[in-house]
Write a protein that holds these residues in place. Sequence first.
Motif, mmCIF file in Angstrom:
data_model
loop_
_atom_site.group_PDB
_atom_site.id
_atom_site.type_symbol
_atom_site.label_atom_id
_atom_site.label_comp_id
_atom_site.label_asym_id
_atom_site.label_seq_id
_atom_site.Cartn_x
_atom_site.Cartn_y
_atom_site.Cartn_z
ATOM 1 N N PRO A 1 1.863 20.518 -26.136
ATOM 2 C CA PRO A 1 2.688 20.686 -27.341
ATOM 3 C C PRO A 1 3.816 19.662 -27.357
ATOM 4 C CG PRO A 1 3.196 22.373 -25.737
ATOM 5 C CD PRO A 1 1.959 21.689 -25.236
ATOM 6 N N ASP A 2 4.424 19.459 -28.527
ATOM 7 C CA ASP A 2 5.482 18.460 -28.659
ATOM 8 C C ASP A 2 6.694 18.749 -27.778
ATOM 9 O OD1 ASP A 2 3.978 17.049 -30.484
ATOM 10 O OD2 ASP A 2 4.880 18.033 -32.240
ATOM 11 N N ASN A 3 6.928 20.024 -27.456
ATOM 12 C CA ASN A 3 8.108 20.373 -26.661
ATOM 13 C C ASN A 3 7.798 20.485 -25.170
ATOM 14 O OD1 ASN A 3 6.589 22.744 -26.661
ATOM 15 N ND2 ASN A 3 8.414 24.070 -26.712
ATOM 16 N N ARG B 1 4.385 10.099 -22.628
ATOM 17 C CA ARG B 1 3.457 11.016 -23.303
ATOM 18 C C ARG B 1 2.256 10.222 -23.782
ATOM 19 N NH1 ARG B 1 4.997 15.907 -25.233
ATOM 20 N NH2 ARG B 1 3.465 15.702 -26.877
ATOM 21 N N SER C 1 -0.723 9.417 -26.396
ATOM 22 C CA SER C 1 -0.860 9.599 -27.837
ATOM 23 C C SER C 1 -1.935 10.637 -28.053
ATOM 24 C CB SER C 1 -1.293 8.276 -28.493
ATOM 25 O OG SER C 1 -2.475 7.814 -27.904
ATOM 26 N N LYS C 2 -1.698 11.528 -28.999
ATOM 27 C CA LYS C 2 -2.654 12.597 -29.243
ATOM 28 C C LYS C 2 -3.847 12.108 -30.040
ATOM 29 C CE LYS C 2 0.571 16.333 -28.804
ATOM 30 N NZ LYS C 2 0.910 17.668 -29.226
#
Length: 237
Positions: free
Chosen positions: A135-137, A161, A163-164
């Motif tokens: 998740p983003d958080n 992170r 990349s999704k």
Amino acid sequence: MATAAKVEPDLTTTDLIEVRRSDVHGLGVFAAKPIPKGARIIEYVGERVSHDEADRRYEEKDANDSHTFLFIVDKKTVIDAGVDGNDARFFNHSCDPNCESTVAKRRVFIEAMRDIEPGTELTYDYQIHREDDDPDNIDEVFACRCGFPQCRGTMLWPTERKSKRTKPKKKAHSKSVAKTKTKAKTKTKAKTKTKTKASAKKTPAKSKSKSKSKAKKKAAPAKKAAKKKGKRSGRRG
């Protein structure tokens, strides 16, 4: 004349450490006596279960909860220190650790990386693995508060992170499964013993681990389960 089999010392308990409140997080482990560099301090123990069982146990866990006692031993086995665990589960994470987790003969140990004085908190780098569907958080969930001036701000590894990627939608009848995160990949060292840095599992998103050989292997930190729901490597006490 037959050679007597070598008896491995019992390191499930030790008088080298004591558990008490930590300024880093919850309970922590502190040196009760001087600990020399290279000393094998304690074995990380608990119930040994499959990765599927570890995921099942934590699939209902709050995704914002980084607390976990899962530690990946290898592709088949995870140690759940929440069941029959010992003081090893209380080691906190640090970006400037004085200890490291290693895997030898499918057993996980915590060893000193340098000489440690009595009263010093013992830590190791969880290096919890990132996953494409985090998740983003996720960095907030696994935020690091070790206090090191160059703290990277997260227990996750690597720090960038990914990349999704867009994933195809699942069929309506498919069942979603909670993921476990793992501690970082294992490095193998050429030594008399091969060390493998143990992996911690994230709970939904903890450590998994590494290969072992006669020699010790360095385990890349990150509990697959030891972290997010599921299996992130590393643990929070």
